[in-house]
Design a protein around this motif. Structure first.
Motif, mmCIF file in Angstrom:
data_model
loop_
_atom_site.group_PDB
_atom_site.id
_atom_site.type_symbol
_atom_site.label_atom_id
_atom_site.label_comp_id
_atom_site.label_asym_id
_atom_site.label_seq_id
_atom_site.Cartn_x
_atom_site.Cartn_y
_atom_site.Cartn_z
ATOM 1 N N UNK A 177 -3.931 3.741 9.961
ATOM 2 C CA UNK A 177 -4.813 3.019 9.411
ATOM 3 C C UNK A 177 -6.417 3.412 10.616
ATOM 4 N N UNK A 178 -6.887 3.548 9.329
ATOM 5 C CA UNK A 178 -8.113 3.780 10.402
ATOM 6 C C UNK A 178 -9.295 2.437 10.206
ATOM 7 N N UNK A 179 -11.076 2.939 10.534
ATOM 8 C CA UNK A 179 -11.240 1.349 11.489
ATOM 9 C C UNK A 179 -11.778 0.891 10.239
ATOM 10 N N UNK A 180 -11.774 1.495 8.834
ATOM 11 C CA UNK A 180 -12.384 0.710 7.869
ATOM 12 C C UNK A 180 -11.080 0.081 6.527
ATOM 13 N N UNK A 181 -10.181 0.509 7.603
ATOM 14 C CA UNK A 181 -8.968 -0.557 6.961
ATOM 15 C C UNK A 181 -8.323 -0.253 5.886
ATOM 16 N N UNK A 182 -8.243 1.529 5.724
ATOM 17 C CA UNK A 182 -7.910 2.406 4.802
ATOM 18 C C UNK A 182 -6.446 2.527 5.689
ATOM 19 N N UNK A 183 -5.815 2.941 4.804
ATOM 20 C CA UNK A 183 -4.342 3.967 4.794
ATOM 21 C C UNK A 183 -4.163 5.297 4.689
ATOM 22 N N UNK A 184 -4.804 6.081 5.379
ATOM 23 C CA UNK A 184 -4.402 7.099 5.395
ATOM 24 C C UNK A 184 -3.059 8.435 5.203
ATOM 25 N N UNK A 185 -3.830 9.483 4.480
ATOM 26 C CA UNK A 185 -1.930 10.785 4.486
ATOM 27 C C UNK A 185 -2.699 11.416 4.242
ATOM 28 N N UNK A 186 -2.023 12.854 4.508
ATOM 29 C CA UNK A 186 -2.427 14.230 3.912
ATOM 30 C C UNK A 186 -1.032 14.274 3.272
ATOM 31 N N UNK A 187 -0.870 14.938 1.840
ATOM 32 C CA UNK A 187 -0.306 16.035 0.750
ATOM 33 C C UNK A 187 -0.111 17.144 1.008
ATOM 34 N N UNK A 188 0.826 17.992 1.330
ATOM 35 C CA UNK A 188 1.005 19.246 1.568
ATOM 36 C C UNK A 188 1.476 19.419 0.342
ATOM 37 N N UNK A 189 0.771 20.836 -0.264
ATOM 38 C CA UNK A 189 1.516 21.225 -1.434
ATOM 39 C C UNK A 189 1.235 22.576 -1.124
ATOM 40 N N UNK A 190 2.295 23.224 -1.454
ATOM 41 C CA UNK A 190 2.210 24.776 -1.240
ATOM 42 C C UNK A 190 1.766 25.792 -2.469
ATOM 43 N N UNK A 225 -6.635 8.168 0.792
ATOM 44 C CA UNK A 225 -7.276 6.769 1.954
ATOM 45 C C UNK A 225 -7.103 5.825 0.653
ATOM 46 N N UNK A 226 -6.071 4.948 1.239
ATOM 47 C CA UNK A 226 -6.262 3.451 0.304
ATOM 48 C C UNK A 226 -5.914 1.990 0.851
ATOM 49 N N UNK A 227 -6.771 1.253 0.355
ATOM 50 C CA UNK A 227 -5.814 -0.002 0.724
ATOM 51 C C UNK A 227 -6.280 -0.579 -0.140
ATOM 52 N N UNK A 238 0.974 -1.051 -0.150
ATOM 53 C CA UNK A 238 0.093 0.028 -0.116
ATOM 54 C C UNK A 238 1.023 1.686 -0.525
ATOM 55 N N UNK A 239 2.190 1.339 0.608
ATOM 56 C CA UNK A 239 2.730 2.122 0.839
ATOM 57 C C UNK A 239 3.274 2.839 -0.071
ATOM 58 N N UNK A 240 3.505 1.724 -1.524
ATOM 59 C CA UNK A 240 3.960 1.749 -2.628
ATOM 60 C C UNK A 240 3.155 1.781 -3.597
ATOM 61 N N UNK A 263 8.415 10.768 6.526
ATOM 62 C CA UNK A 263 8.616 10.178 5.494
ATOM 63 C C UNK A 263 6.814 9.719 4.975
ATOM 64 N N UNK A 264 6.976 9.100 3.719
ATOM 65 C CA UNK A 264 5.415 8.603 4.072
ATOM 66 C C UNK A 264 5.022 7.882 4.388
ATOM 67 N N UNK A 265 6.306 6.860 5.211
ATOM 68 C CA UNK A 265 5.729 6.100 6.254
ATOM 69 C C UNK A 265 5.455 6.239 7.125
ATOM 70 N N UNK A 266 5.860 7.728 7.466
ATOM 71 C CA UNK A 266 5.746 7.852 9.393
ATOM 72 C C UNK A 266 4.476 9.018 9.291
ATOM 73 N N UNK A 267 4.075 9.226 7.917
ATOM 74 C CA UNK A 267 2.047 9.994 7.620
ATOM 75 C C UNK A 267 1.433 9.086 7.607
#
Length: 167
Positions: A72-85, A102-104, A25-27, A65-69
């Protein structure tokens, strides 16, 4: 081998399987974001930042790093934010947008949601190189946000933003 040792061995195999799933999922997430940044023709001197969602951020230490951000939520989605300026051509008026992904993986498909309540988008594992329509949809959502919801967001009139928030 004792029954306990068999259970420990099974546990080790299960943990390895989960770590492999997390890495898959991370890759995929990394490739998805890199592809999006390339599609947007984002300037290479503009840094993108991964951040965990739903956590208080220390403004002096928000580089993950992406791995640190990823969480996993209650619906088994891996979630993270991407900040764009973004900023004006002069370099003034910087604006930081956070896009929440949100990815699974389910079977041969990755499931992606744009925001916690976004529609689920199925991306077959063997079609990862054909994501221009996905990137275009993200691009259109950002443009629509800036055209229609920027004022409400910047003046804090909205509490929930969904896919896009302003830092």
């Amino acid at each position: 081998m004792s029954k306990y040792e068999e259970l420990v061995q099974s546990y080790n195999l299960a943990r390895k399987s989960f770590r492999d799933y997390e890495e898959t999922c991370r890759n995929f997430a990394r490739d998805l974001i890199f592809g999006m940044v390339e599609y947007f023709e984002w300037p290479q001197d503009r840094e993108i930042t991964y951040i965990p969602l739903g956590e208080e951020l220390d403004p002096n230490n928000k580089f993950y790093a992406l791995a640190g951000a990823m969480r996993m939520d209650a619906e088994s989605f891996w979630h993270f934010g991407v900040e764009l300026s973004l900023m004006e051509a002069s370099g003034a008026y910087s604006l930081s947008l956070v896009l929440s992904f949100f990815i699974k993986k389910v079977g041969p498909n990755f499931i992606v949601k744009l925001g916690p309540n976004g529609r689920e988008i199925r991306i077959p594992e063997d079609k990862q190189g054909e994501l221009e329509p996905f990137y275009e949809a993200v691009f259109r959502q950002i443009k629509e946000f800036l055209a229609k919801r920027y004022i409400q967001a910047i003046t804090k009139q909205e509490k929930e933003y969904g896919f896009i928030t302003i830092l």
